[in-house]
Scaffold this active site. Structure first.
Site, mmCIF file in Angstrom:
data_model
loop_
_atom_site.group_PDB
_atom_site.id
_atom_site.type_symbol
_atom_site.label_atom_id
_atom_site.label_comp_id
_atom_site.label_asym_id
_atom_site.label_seq_id
_atom_site.Cartn_x
_atom_site.Cartn_y
_atom_site.Cartn_z
ATOM 1 N N SER A 31 45.337 36.265 31.713
ATOM 2 C CA SER A 31 45.288 35.926 33.225
ATOM 3 C C SER A 31 44.965 34.759 33.670
ATOM 4 O O SER A 31 45.176 34.262 34.793
ATOM 5 C CB SER A 31 44.255 36.917 33.699
ATOM 6 O OG SER A 31 44.703 38.178 33.685
ATOM 7 N N GLU A 45 51.075 41.802 34.757
ATOM 8 C CA GLU A 45 51.403 41.038 36.049
ATOM 9 C C GLU A 45 49.813 40.792 36.758
ATOM 10 O O GLU A 45 49.770 40.526 37.700
ATOM 11 C CB GLU A 45 52.305 41.368 37.117
ATOM 12 C CG GLU A 45 53.663 42.049 36.629
ATOM 13 C CD GLU A 45 54.370 40.798 36.144
ATOM 14 O OE1 GLU A 45 53.988 39.703 35.709
ATOM 15 O OE2 GLU A 45 55.827 40.921 36.166
#
Length: 387
Positions: free
Chosen positions: A139, A369
């Site tokens: 991330s 994602e």
């Protein structure tokens, strides 16, 4: 099994959009749903399905017609993704990832890059993968360590990418690599063909779910990339990656709604047919309340991703709304699939019924994602930053 909420009952912007959803549903029923469980169990990647979708015009829906796309608004594209994911998540998510991999060239690429690559990308002959995450940089995308050293008219790529959907199966890779020491402004985007010398995919990861969708590390060992395959400007990679991820998060939200809807439909059908104490179990109030909460969550999640998509289509900022949609839809999918297993009882825990697969698949949607914890960070920071 007939759906609770057929696509024809949805609000769609054009008759063409309705036709697209009908076509998608026909393909799901004929090509995807009959083989999903078996291929998932065997871990078989359905590469030919993506060629079929490309020939049907479903791989380039959100891109302009002059680029070979379908010229459809994002709200229509996402509902197509939902339909695909309801039949087979590996395919719905695969289309979302492929669309993500095409985005940099479609939005930031040169005219020559678009003319050379997009027809085969959007037509299904070339399947893509998006290479941002690394073993120690998930991330925190700005902390990536893969390097692209500029030498004359080429870049030399060295490093490792991790958690790459279609890794080892894709025909091209959209790769983000460091071209200078600057944390965020030192990242660039490169288009790398799968056959490039020095590019080695590792063995696919052994996963809880999505077994028919390969996920693998990619090792770049002195991979030479022509300067002509730099996408956008050098140092522009980080904003390219972030803008691509906003759209990708909506794709995952649509996938989550598809999986949740499939679980809801299976549970509701079972509740209508399964009899206990002399009547269908769906007549018991406790179970009706569970189904009501599941259905409400599915509808709310769809409304949230469509609201974000309409902001995107209108040219408005939608980063916060994309994070909200991804967060809420994937948490909803986890809750709905877990409840579907409970509705089916012991049958829900065995692979003869699909809800155990839906539950395993829903988990990954809370991670890809950007984890849902990261989505909360994105939302919170944008709410509290100085105006």
């Amino acid at each position: 099994m007939s759906p609770l909420l057929p696509p024809v009952d949805r609000e769609l912007p054009t008759p063409e959009a309705r036709d697209l959803l009908d076509l998608t549903r026909e393909l799901v029923e004929a090509e995807l749903a009959p083989r999903a469980a078996e291929d998932e169990e065997a871990g078989r990647f359905p590469r030919e399905v993506f060629r079929t979708l490309g020939r049907a015009g479903l791989l380039g829906l959100p891109y302009p017609e002059e680029l070979g796309g379908g010229g459809q608004p994002y709200e229509v594209y996402l509902q197509v993704i939902e339909e695909l994911a309801a039949g087979w998540l590996a395919v719905g998510m695969g289309v979302s990832v492929h669309t993500l991999a095409c985005f940099p060239i479609a939005r930031y690429g040169s005219a020559e890059q678009r003319e050379r690559s997009l027809p085969d990308m959007l037509g299904g002959d070339l399947l893509g993968a998006y290479c941002l995450s690394e073993p120690h940089s998930g991330s925190d995308a700005a902390a990536l360590a893969t390097r692209a050293d500029h030498d004359g008219d080429t870049y030399t790529l060295n490093g490792t990418k991790a958690w790459i959907t279609h890794g080892g199966q894709a025909d091209f890779y959209t790769v983000f690599a460091r071209t200078s020491a600057d944390k965020s402004r030192g990242v660039s985007c490169l288009h790398v063909p799968a056959g490039a010398a020095g590019l080695r995919p590792a063995a696919p990861e052994k996963k809880m779910g999505l077994r028919s969708s390969p996920t693998a590390q990619l090792v770049f060992d002195d991979v030479r990339v022509p300067e002509a395959d730099l996408v956008g400007e050098e140092g522009q990679g980080f904003p390219i990656a972030l803008s691509a991820l906003d759209g990708g998060r909506l794709g995952i939200a649509a996938c989550a709604v598809g999986v949740a809807r499939a679980a809801l439909e299976t549970a509701a059908a079972y509740a209508r047919e399964r009899r206990q104490f002399g009547r269908p179990i769906g007549e018991f109030q406790g179970l009706q309340f569970m189904l009501a909460d599941m259905a409400t969550g599915v509808e709310a999640a769809r409304s949230l991703y469509l609201s974000a998509a309409r902001r995107r289509d209108a040219g408005l900022d939608y980063t916060t709304h994309a994070a909200m949609a991804k967060l809420f839809a994937t948490d909803t999918a986890m809750r709905v699939t877990t409840d579907a297993v409970q509705v089916l009882g012991g049958y829900g825990y065995v692979s003869d019924f699909p809800v155990e697969r839906y539950m395993r698949e829903a988990k990954v949607l809370q991670i890809v994602e950007g984890t849902n914890q990261v989505q909360r960070v994105v939302i919170g920071r944008r709410l509290t930053r100085p105006r």
